[in-house]
Write an enzyme that holds these catalytic residues in place. Sequence first.
Site, PDB file in Angstrom:
ATOM      1  N   GLU A 180      -2.773 -10.084  -1.935  1.00 45.32           N
ATOM      2  CA  GLU A 180      -3.070 -10.970  -3.191  1.00 45.32           C
ATOM      3  C   GLU A 180      -2.759 -12.162  -3.055  1.00 45.32           C
ATOM      4  O   GLU A 180      -1.819 -12.840  -3.974  1.00 45.32           O
ATOM      5  CB  GLU A 180      -2.134  -9.977  -4.349  1.00 45.32           C
TER       6      GLU A 180
ATOM      7  N   GLU B  16      -6.400  -1.077  -4.270  1.00 46.51           N
ATOM      8  CA  GLU B  16      -5.350  -0.877  -5.153  1.00 46.51           C
ATOM      9  C   GLU B  16      -5.560  -0.083  -6.442  1.00 46.51           C
ATOM     10  O   GLU B  16      -6.733  -0.794  -7.154  1.00 46.51           O
ATOM     11  CB  GLU B  16      -4.274  -1.643  -5.181  1.00 46.51           C
TER      12      GLU B  16
END
Lengths: 680, 680, 680
Positions: free
Chosen positions: C149, C306
Amino acid sequence: MQFSCLLHGGDYNPDQWLDRPDILAADIDLMKKAHINCVSVGIFAWSRLEPEEGRYDFDWLEAIITNLYQNGISTILATPSGAKPAWMSRKYPEIRRVSRDMTRDLHGKRHNHCYTSPVYREKVRQINTALAERFAHHPGVILWHLSNEYGGKCYCPLCQQAFCGWLREKYGTLDALNKAWWTDFWSHRYSSWDEIEAPVPAGEESVHGLNLDWNRFCTHQTNDFIRWEAESVKAVRPDLPVTANFMYFFDELDYYTLKDSVDVISWDAYPTWGENEESEAEVARRFAFNHDLMRSLKKQPFLLMESSPSATNWQPVSKLKRPGVHMLSSMQAIAHGSNSVQYFQWRKSRGAFEKFHGAVVDHYGGSDTRVFRDVAQVGERLEALGGLIPTCNRSQVAIVYDWENLWAVNDAKGPRNCGLKYRETVLSHYAPFWKMGINVDVIDETCDLDGYRLVILPMLYLLRDGFAEKLRRFTDQGGTVVATYWTGIVDSTDLCWLGGMPGDGLMELFGLRSEEIDALYDGQYNSIKPQQSGLFPAKDYRVSELCDLVIPSTAQTLAVYGSDFYAGRPALTVNQFGQGEAYYIAARAEDAFQEDFYGALAQKLHLDRALSCTLPEGVTAVRRSGDSFDAVTVMNFTPTPQEIRFPETAEVWETGAPVNGALSLAPYEVVVLKLAASSR
Amino acid sequence: MQFSCLLHGGDYNPDQWLDRPDILAADIDLMKKAHINCVSVGIFAWSRLEPEEGRYDFDWLEAIITNLYQNGISTILATPSGAKPAWMSRKYPEIRRVSRDMTRDLHGKRHNHCYTSPVYREKVRQINTALAERFAHHPGVILWHLSNEYGGKCYCPLCQQAFCGWLREKYGTLDALNKAWWTDFWSHRYSSWDEIEAPVPAGEESVHGLNLDWNRFCTHQTNDFIRWEAESVKAVRPDLPVTANFMYFFDELDYYTLKDSVDVISWDAYPTWGENEESEAEVARRFAFNHDLMRSLKKQPFLLMESSPSATNWQPVSKLKRPGVHMLSSMQAIAHGSNSVQYFQWRKSRGAFEKFHGAVVDHYGGSDTRVFRDVAQVGERLEALGGLIPTCNRSQVAIVYDWENLWAVNDAKGPRNCGLKYRETVLSHYAPFWKMGINVDVIDETCDLDGYRLVILPMLYLLRDGFAEKLRRFTDQGGTVVATYWTGIVDSTDLCWLGGMPGDGLMELFGLRSEEIDALYDGQYNSIKPQQSGLFPAKDYRVSELCDLVIPSTAQTLAVYGSDFYAGRPALTVNQFGQGEAYYIAARAEDAFQEDFYGALAQKLHLDRALSCTLPEGVTAVRRSGDSFDAVTVMNFTPTPQEIRFPETAEVWETGAPVNGALSLAPYEVVVLKLAASSR
Amino acid sequence: MQFSCLLHGGDYNPDQWLDRPDILAADIDLMKKAHINCVSVGIFAWSRLEPEEGRYDFDWLEAIITNLYQNGISTILATPSGAKPAWMSRKYPEIRRVSRDMTRDLHGKRHNHCYTSPVYREKVRQINTALAERFAHHPGVILWHLSNEYGGKCYCPLCQQAFCGWLREKYGTLDALNKAWWTDFWSHRYSSWDEIEAPVPAGEESVHGLNLDWNRFCTHQTNDFIRWEAESVKAVRPDLPVTANFMYFFDELDYYTLKDSVDVISWDAYPTWGENEESEAEVARRFAFNHDLMRSLKKQPFLLMESSPSATNWQPVSKLKRPGVHMLSSMQAIAHGSNSVQYFQWRKSRGAFEKFHGAVVDHYGGSDTRVFRDVAQVGERLEALGGLIPTCNRSQVAIVYDWENLWAVNDAKGPRNCGLKYRETVLSHYAPFWKMGINVDVIDETCDLDGYRLVILPMLYLLRDGFAEKLRRFTDQGGTVVATYWTGIVDSTDLCWLGGMPGDGLMELFGLRSEEIDALYDGQYNSIKPQQSGLFPAKDYRVSELCDLVIPSTAQTLAVYGSDFYAGRPALTVNQFGQGEAYYIAARAEDAFQEDFYGALAQKLHLDRALSCTLPEGVTAVRRSGDSFDAVTVMNFTPTPQEIRFPETAEVWETGAPVNGALSLAPYEVVVLKLAASSR
């Protein structure tokens, strides 16, 4: 320790008026008029006591104390460490705290010295010693008031270093610490002790074990400082007792850890009577809980060290007390175990931050004020109630309110970051007992459970080593325990219990396993529907916020959820465990549920009430038990007259007037009854 | 000082368009079309005027000013100190401010230079001198525009040092300062001058006297800087006047202290017409108050220096002006004493922070827009109203709005930390006069009271030295004074008056003593019930927030509280004092109370109205008085037509058309009437 | 690139359990039971992989990967740069970010290294190379997971210097930069490159061009770091693909700029099912938009990297998923083009920040949980849907969602600083297509328009170079374009277009000029009244917030404003342009307007729907097209059963059961239909 009378007085700051002998003289006259018998002196007087480094000026203080003494007024003498003089801040930057943003404070305000700084400790030791040498044997001095409202944290290099040392001692090896803190998460493994830093926004905040230990360390370090202060004065006269004034729901410091560092517990209570969104009874309950907590620390009477004779100046709204409320508020403290009613403050200061804080004597200076008359009446009454001194409250019920649990719960990420509400939950389990007039002790996980019939664990998320075992033994031997959702989740290092929750053997105690917990948005509700258990009425109760989905093993289901995909699953269970019973409340229920549930339990367990009757809404009764007589204080927290009927034979304490089973209470009235000592 | 015509124009930034001669040429044509006669030039042009240190480039500016002049447009020339060039920030860090968090600003934004820095002062002196030498005698230049919107505070070492020096001069000895600041509180006593630091969150903020003096010092230092700027240009040509544009309710600077440093008052007004939660009339009232304040500073006409021809871009919502509103808003300024309507800005910038701020000329560039037409109409009308120049508003009523009081009130801890609302209170006492068309001066405690019939003191918490005496003399000689709760609490060093409040002799003036003050939570109310006094109708009024409990000595009770434990106690009193009367309003009442009370008072005192009639809701009239003729501006702040009838003989100013006692107003219409001069 | 099956798995952190071989063994068994075929390993393992500088410990990792492989489970291998080890932070301060307050971070948390630091880049290159050398050819490793991320900004001197270099390269001369940034405003002209600083609160924030370029630079620098990471692993094995997990509406990074630095797009989706104030359909729509955006980046299938198998622990409320919702949520990703369902996380960590984040395996450790069963069902179904791999969604409609526009819009001062709501506006133009089951691509201004029939520009404030020309060509050749108010205001350096808006030739395209724009306060409304255009029903629609006042030249008015001073002026127009049409929506309208308008347009333009029918409220259908068969996923986002009827012949994908024009859906049910490939 006990004093010879119920204390009545407050913070007295003659150091602000040394150039006004007329005012100092008037003070003595007014104190006598107000039935004051004890004042606290010197709390923020360091810049007057040591105007320049090493030069002490105590003469004015001696004159004050002696004059008070000669007029029948005792002194609680403060150590001045609560506010450091400007010259000291300037000369020794290390005594100023470093805040969470890692910048060092400038000088100013108060309550903001470093607890670790050797310089500050030495300065404090020196002046404390000098004060003790001069005053510890003064006949007017009856108690040391250590500093003022200890609190706050410091992030300076000295504190960080002390923290590291404390951790080394606790964990021995870095490996043990890494494991306890689960540092493999996000690659947080430490490879050297000096990599560890206190949790701050610009640094590490995501290691729960670190956060928890930092909180523990801060209590430890504050405690160490308190002991340092205590030792410095006790070195001169060991038998002069010390206290430190504690505060309302003060999350920062674990008072259970601090309790043995003082000889008597004291605290500062500022109820917000007259609020718009909370009734007087609700305010009373919050403060009753804190009074009970303070009494429970040592299981002895405590001192109300500060309270406002009128309004405060630091709350959002400085509301005046309605007629009767000052008496009621003062007597509430006495009822729950206080042996004093002390005020902040005797006389309003002319300038600075608290110049509008309520005081016995206003800027006006006269005694012909409503507030002064209210105070004098309390003084008179306390004189008449001296017989209460040897009595104390006894409890069959204990609620666990644990600081380490508090820290851990509030630091948990999930399941409701918008509010887990630990404090509110504890209060909602305390409320039914307050309403029934049943004494409650507020204990933490380090306390003994012996002697209680009922132990309540609201959201006991963190289980300290050995507490689960204590609970099992207590229940096995016939005790009753009640726990809620979000209990038994982590161990003492904030690691989750593996193998099922509630952990550490509590699955066995409660006869169930918590599979998952649903969090509800604000405005979403479910319900609890009691089954035919006979325990309480078969009506539905609203639940919100947290719904634990449990799978019973040996537990019996007493109530179920009313809706959503888990409708019909257990919401309240009971498990027979040895001679006792373990209840599990799975969801956050409205107050009515707690009332009905604990009402039924009180009946089932034959819990003692202050009076054997149902009390009207907003009225409560609290019992202090003595050897031959008990005192039951009946308090009307409503603005309307109330009537109660009870079977006991009683008389009014001060007058001896018989009260034959019926008592009328004016709005906000408080009556102290004398009854034969209870059999317990 | 007066100009030869009502000014119409605004901020003009040719420095942004030097590479676009086509646009600069179009500007002149468009200005003529819009009846522009005066523009402000060079306000943020430093980086163009001194592109590198010591090298001035003024040729472009001269070309602009000369061209404007040749086209009949005057120039208000700015000194460029409002924004420093990047090279200067880089080379001389000391010119950048240190903010309250004690870190030094980087370069950027504007209005953020240190007022103390000798380097900055010298740089400013040099460029101001150079500008003056080049332009002060230019026939097109009529006024200096010093910097821009002075404001803000700096906490750098240079400012701190200057603060200390200012304090030494003020107090002479540390003892005097310690006493004035009541530093014994919380052990704050200073033992050396260099221990004193400006109040900041990381340091001291709890000494009210320090906070108040810091505010005073910041005004002092800003004023010193303004004088420095003024002197630098006046040294070249003493008779060219200077102004500095002030701001709406600008709490930071005491404009009463600054007023003598400029030759003419000017200010920037940005009313938020069209808000959802406030009517146009309410917005008008807030701005009317500020216009009146600006006029009252020198008791002379002022200049509207900035206003938006359409919307702003910095308010939460950039609402367009409805048809008619631009004229109405511009004429409101004229009505209250402005001799100009100036805009920010002439032409929208292409880029950066204010590129969407309303302007006469849009990015589009044409004159065929609604906004341009609105502006041109105002220009035409101002040309027709040139006769207003020698007139000015006269007032029999004064409201005290005092910056030192403002600072002290807002810094007071208690009795309502959630909101004391000084500004709102002042406005609620101003509103009735606005509704009645009665001129009001807005004065501070340093002003003379001579010539007024009525002086109003809303929440005059801080009494400066001598003001109470002035009030007593004023009342003794026949004046009427009205005060509210929370008046006369502290002296000029923010120390509470001892011996009873309101202090400094005001207990005698009002014939009462304030015993205590009750603060109400939001949502809690009491009421005022008038007694048979004949002063106003016997209806109840709602009160909230603050209820003063007073004990009258010589005062007569005119109204009492309706509920709570102080029901029946005085809520409004009057005291005969010499030839005059002193009223005391004990609680914060709803607007209707102020309306009825001041309505009755206006009648009793025969206060002059702009027109001798009752005006409809949302309509007001304002009178500028001249030697032979008065101008009465009648303004309809409602979106509906309105009609008024009045006995005076009048004619429409611009047309001479007779108006015989009746006037119809279209939505948002404004009419200027010519009447015979009032007799006063 | 494609994988051989739909991936099912998630983040796996064996590094947290290396001392628990029993748990590592159980993991494999449980994975098989849950139909897991792929896990991500090593994401935050740096402190385990390089416990001290230069010493790599990869053996444990090899054991894990090999064991997984031998059990049929692939590995996505992470580079560990997402969290730096403590020893590195300590030794090399430069790798820690400097935040916007210009202080350097301490060590802690994650995602906070400097992207510029040569030291960090070198450390990353070294460990990435070592990992690649050890694992790139391991048969179990199928994909690199670069860091985690990516995001955030650093203001350190190294980054500032790199920013300056980037600016020099972009602008060449300071003059060009000064002009592009309009620095003459507020005297902000730079005279030297080194005067330029990144925008921060303590410095410059008022130069829009600077702010915009800083945002561009931060994306550039992050991208440069990503390429650095990718190159370090590709140097060892060029054909092993890389990805980087992107995030939901992540404003900081322009993912269109990043897309070519990775081989496959992946992202992390955490829908907030069960919210109180938003229906499931509304949540679904927000996430559908983001799925479509991710697919549009490369116009290829992407990976759901995710998602939570139950609740998260970082949202305000951790609500459990209702039965069926996990399947529905997972299948939504597949429907919109994902070829995976991956979870964060496989097993809950015992301690630290995310210990309560949902996982396949709870602290409990067993597979007999609701969550585990839900996951296993998804795994089974994905196995049955392997045939979807070669299919992908095709779109005739494109919505422009442009990061540079986003940055500029959100930085604009005015016309509604209380909320311009770019994101919400884009979603309200996306919603109608979601409801109709029409595929939409989410593109930015750099994308080709070829192949679309309809291009929508919600609030396209900033026009990049050449985009207006692309739009004109697209329309000229028969395309339909729809724009809203606040389009075409500034150019690519955030300078306003002169000569009329929408600029850069769009006045001609839309046949109108925007004269001014009215902003409405919250609670203020106007309306759109359609004229007799036949395009949609003649009912009124509510509008709010922004009302553009346009002057048509060639455009035809289709609807007008209903009230205020601009009642009757155009609110919706259409302009014939070449072979196409250009619509202009002048005001922010309620959703119903967009629904009716785009419904009519869909009919007029014969846009393909997933199914040729109207879908019930809360139900949608999404089509992935293949060579011979298409997959249409029909999803019921409501808690009630739904029925749909459609003309197409279809069968249930997994079972082949025929579906003859009617389909019943249980609450939250999702059905995948197999249809003949669409003709397109």
